[in-house]
Design an enzyme around this catalytic site. Structure first.
Site, PDB file in Angstrom:
ATOM      1  N   SER A  13      36.797  33.721  -3.351  1.00 47.70           N
ATOM      2  CA  SER A  13      36.567  33.239  -4.724  1.00 47.70           C
ATOM      3  C   SER A  13      35.115  33.379  -5.171  1.00 47.70           C
ATOM      4  CB  SER A  13      37.032  31.779  -4.860  1.00 47.70           C
ATOM      5  OG  SER A  13      36.409  30.958  -3.910  1.00 47.70           O
ATOM      6  N   TYR A 154      27.881  24.893  13.228  1.00 44.42           N
ATOM      7  CA  TYR A 154      27.979  26.224  12.602  1.00 44.42           C
ATOM      8  C   TYR A 154      27.650  27.327  13.613  1.00 44.42           C
ATOM      9  CZ  TYR A 154      27.147  29.840   9.022  1.00 44.42           C
ATOM     10  OH  TYR A 154      27.173  30.985   8.259  1.00 44.42           O
TER      11      TYR A 154
HETATM   12  P1  NAP Z   1      30.312  30.518  -0.046  1.00 48.90           P
HETATM   13  O1  NAP Z   1      29.581  31.107  -1.210  1.00 48.90           O
HETATM   14  O2  NAP Z   1      30.203  29.063   0.215  1.00 48.90           O
HETATM   15  O3  NAP Z   1      31.874  30.922  -0.170  1.00 48.90           O
HETATM   16  C1  NAP Z   1      32.773  30.517   0.810  1.00 48.90           C
HETATM   17  C2  NAP Z   1      34.162  30.999   0.448  1.00 48.90           C
HETATM   18  O4  NAP Z   1      35.089  30.532   1.451  1.00 48.90           O
HETATM   19  C3  NAP Z   1      34.657  30.432  -0.870  1.00 48.90           C
HETATM   20  O5  NAP Z   1      35.509  31.373  -1.487  1.00 48.90           O
HETATM   21  C4  NAP Z   1      35.454  29.213  -0.426  1.00 48.90           C
HETATM   22  O6  NAP Z   1      36.386  28.844  -1.421  1.00 48.90           O
HETATM   23  C5  NAP Z   1      36.124  29.753   0.836  1.00 48.90           C
HETATM   24  N1  NAP Z   1      36.535  28.719   1.776  1.00 48.90           N
HETATM   25  C6  NAP Z   1      35.784  27.722   2.309  1.00 48.90           C
HETATM   26  N2  NAP Z   1      36.521  26.976   3.142  1.00 48.90           N
HETATM   27  C7  NAP Z   1      37.765  27.525   3.149  1.00 48.90           C
HETATM   28  C8  NAP Z   1      38.972  27.212   3.813  1.00 48.90           C
HETATM   29  N3  NAP Z   1      39.058  26.144   4.641  1.00 48.90           N
HETATM   30  N4  NAP Z   1      40.066  27.976   3.594  1.00 48.90           N
HETATM   31  C9  NAP Z   1      40.006  29.031   2.756  1.00 48.90           C
HETATM   32  N5  NAP Z   1      38.889  29.379   2.087  1.00 48.90           N
HETATM   33  C10 NAP Z   1      37.784  28.625   2.283  1.00 48.90           C
HETATM   34  O7  NAP Z   1      29.878  31.216   1.314  1.00 48.90           O
HETATM   35  P2  NAP Z   1      29.161  32.645   1.571  1.00 48.90           P
HETATM   36  O8  NAP Z   1      27.715  32.427   1.645  1.00 48.90           O
HETATM   37  O9  NAP Z   1      29.735  33.678   0.681  1.00 48.90           O
HETATM   38  O10 NAP Z   1      29.649  32.896   3.072  1.00 48.90           O
HETATM   39  C11 NAP Z   1      30.805  33.659   3.402  1.00 48.90           C
HETATM   40  C12 NAP Z   1      30.850  33.821   4.917  1.00 48.90           C
HETATM   41  O11 NAP Z   1      29.659  34.450   5.364  1.00 48.90           O
HETATM   42  C13 NAP Z   1      30.941  32.502   5.669  1.00 48.90           C
HETATM   43  O12 NAP Z   1      31.757  32.650   6.806  1.00 48.90           O
HETATM   44  C14 NAP Z   1      29.516  32.252   6.088  1.00 48.90           C
HETATM   45  O13 NAP Z   1      29.423  31.436   7.217  1.00 48.90           O
HETATM   46  C15 NAP Z   1      29.048  33.661   6.363  1.00 48.90           C
HETATM   47  N6  NAP Z   1      27.603  33.826   6.320  1.00 48.90           N
HETATM   48  C16 NAP Z   1      26.906  33.578   5.187  1.00 48.90           C
HETATM   49  C17 NAP Z   1      25.525  33.747   5.188  1.00 48.90           C
HETATM   50  C18 NAP Z   1      24.675  33.517   3.970  1.00 48.90           C
HETATM   51  O14 NAP Z   1      23.438  33.619   4.098  1.00 48.90           O
HETATM   52  N7  NAP Z   1      25.240  33.210   2.827  1.00 48.90           N
HETATM   53  C19 NAP Z   1      24.875  34.156   6.359  1.00 48.90           C
HETATM   54  C20 NAP Z   1      25.623  34.398   7.496  1.00 48.90           C
HETATM   55  C21 NAP Z   1      26.989  34.235   7.468  1.00 48.90           C
HETATM   56  P3  NAP Z   1      36.784  27.279  -1.650  1.00 48.90           P
HETATM   57  O15 NAP Z   1      35.495  26.517  -1.685  1.00 48.90           O
HETATM   58  O16 NAP Z   1      37.582  27.251  -2.876  1.00 48.90           O
HETATM   59  O17 NAP Z   1      37.595  26.948  -0.440  1.00 48.90           O
END
Ligand code: NAP
Length: 246
Positions: A13, A154
Site C-alpha cells: 500500500s 527487528y
Molecule cells: P512502510 O512504509 O511502513 O510500509 C509497510 C507496508 O507493509 C505497508 O503497506 C503496510 O500496510 C504493510 N504491512 C505492515 N504490517 C503488515 C501485516 N501484518 N500484514 C500485511 N501488510 C502489512 O515500510 P517500508 O519502509 O516501505 O518497508 C518495507 C519493508 O522494507 C519492510 O519489511 C521493512 O522492514 C524493510 N526495510 C525498510 C527499510 C527502510 O529504510 N525503509 C530498510 C530496510 C528494510 P498496512 O499498514 O496497511 O498494514
C-alpha cells in the site's frame, strides 16, 4: 501467447512495497498485494499498476495471521491460478532498548516480519512446486546483517529472514525455485520518516553513496532477482544500501 506471470508483494500500500508492485507491473507481471489498514492507499497501488496494462488486486490480510494468509492464497488461486514471484515485503518496527523491550513487543515484530514471511513462503511454494518455477524474495535489512541498538526484535526478525531464505534455496532449488534476500539500508519511506532530520542528515553524511535510498532503488533489485535471467542466483543477500554495510 503465454499469460502474464503473477507476483504477490505483501504490504504494497505504500513505501518500498508499492514501488515493487509498480516495478513488477511495468515489467508485465499481474500483481497481487495485501495490507492491513489503509485500503485507499492499496487501491491507489492497484490503479497505478493497471496503467501498465496488467491485472492487479489488493486484499486485506495480516501476514502474521495464518487464517488470513490461507484466505489470501485461496483468493489468489481462484483469481489467477498461479504464483510465479513472492516478495515478502510487509514489515513493522517497534523499537526499544533490550532492557525495556517487553516480550509482547518482541513477538509482535517477529510475528509480522518473520512468521508472516514463513507462512507466505510455505503457501507460495506449494503452488510454485506445481509449475516447477518460482522466485521468492524476502526483504530483510542491513540491520539483519549488523544489528542495531534499539532494534533487538527487528534485527532478529531480519536476520531470521536470511536463514529462512538460505534454507528455502537449499530445499527447493532442485524444483526450479530460487530464494534470495534483499537487505535495504536507509530508504526514505513512512518507516524512516519517524527519524529526526538530524538522524537523517547523520546517515546521509556517512553512507558512501552520499544520499538516502529511494524505494525505487530496492524495487529495481527485486525486479532483477524476480526475472528469469536471475535463475542461477539463489540463497544470496543483496544489500541495497549505497555502500552503508560494506
Ligand atoms: P512502510 O512504509 O511502513 O510500509 C509497510 C507496508 O507493509 C505497508 O503497506 C503496510 O500496510 C504493510 N504491512 C505492515 N504490517 C503488515 C501485516 N501484518 N500484514 C500485511 N501488510 C502489512 O515500510 P517500508 O519502509 O516501505 O518497508 C518495507 C519493508 O522494507 C519492510 O519489511 C521493512 O522492514 C524493510 N526495510 C525498510 C527499510 C527502510 O529504510 N525503509 C530498510 C530496510 C528494510 P498496512 O499498514 O496497511 O498494514
Amino acid at each position: 501467447m503465454m499469460e502474464n506471470r503473477v507476483a504477490l508483494v505483501t504490504g504494497g500500500s505504500r513505501g518500498i512495497g508499492k514501488s515493487i508492485c509498480l516495478e513488477l507491473a511495468k515489467a508485465g507481471y499481474d500483481i497481487v498485494t495485501c495490507y492491513t489498514s489503509k485500503s485507499a492507499e492499496a487501491e491507489e497501488t492497484v490503479a497505478a499498476c493497471k496503467t501498465f496494462g496488467v491485472n492487479a488486486v489488493a486484499y486485506q490480510a495480516n501476514v502474521a495471521n495464518e487464517a488470513d494468509v490461507t484466505e489470501l492464497f485461496a483468493q489468489l488461486k481462484a483469481q489467477f491460478g498461479r504464483i510465479d514471484v513472492l516478495v515478502n515485503n510487509a514489515g513493522i518496527t517497534k523499537d526499544d532498548l533490550l532492557l525495556r523491550m517487553s516480550e509482547e513487543v518482541f513477538m509482535q515484530v517477529i510475528d509480522v516480519n518473520l512468521k508472516g514471511a514463513f507462512l507466505c513462503c510455505k503457501a507460495a511454494s506449494k503452488m510454485m512446486l506445481k509449475n516447477k518455477y518460482g522466485r521468492i524474495i524476502n526483504i530483510s535489512s542491513v540491520v539483519g546483517l549488523g544489528g542495531n541498538a534499539g532494534q533487538a526484535n527487528y534485527a532478529a526478525s531480519k536476520a531470521g529472514l536470511i536463514g529462512l531464505t538460505k534454507t528455502i534455496a537449499k530445499e527447493l532449488g532442485g524444483k526450479g525455485i530460487t530464494a534470495n534476500a534483499v537487505a535495504p539500508g536507509f530508504i526514505q519511506t513512512d518507516m524512516t520518516d519517524q527519524l529526526s532530520e538530524e538522524a537523517q542528515n547523520f546517515w546521509e553524511e556517512r553512507i558512501p553513496r552520499k544520499r538516502l535510498g529511494k524505494p525505487e532503488d530496492v524495487a529495481a533489485a527485486v525486479r532483477f532477482l524476480a526475472s528469469e535471467e536471475a535463475d542461477y542466483i539463489s540463497g544470496q543477500v543483496l544489500a541495497v544500501d549505497g555502500g552503508m554495510s560494506c
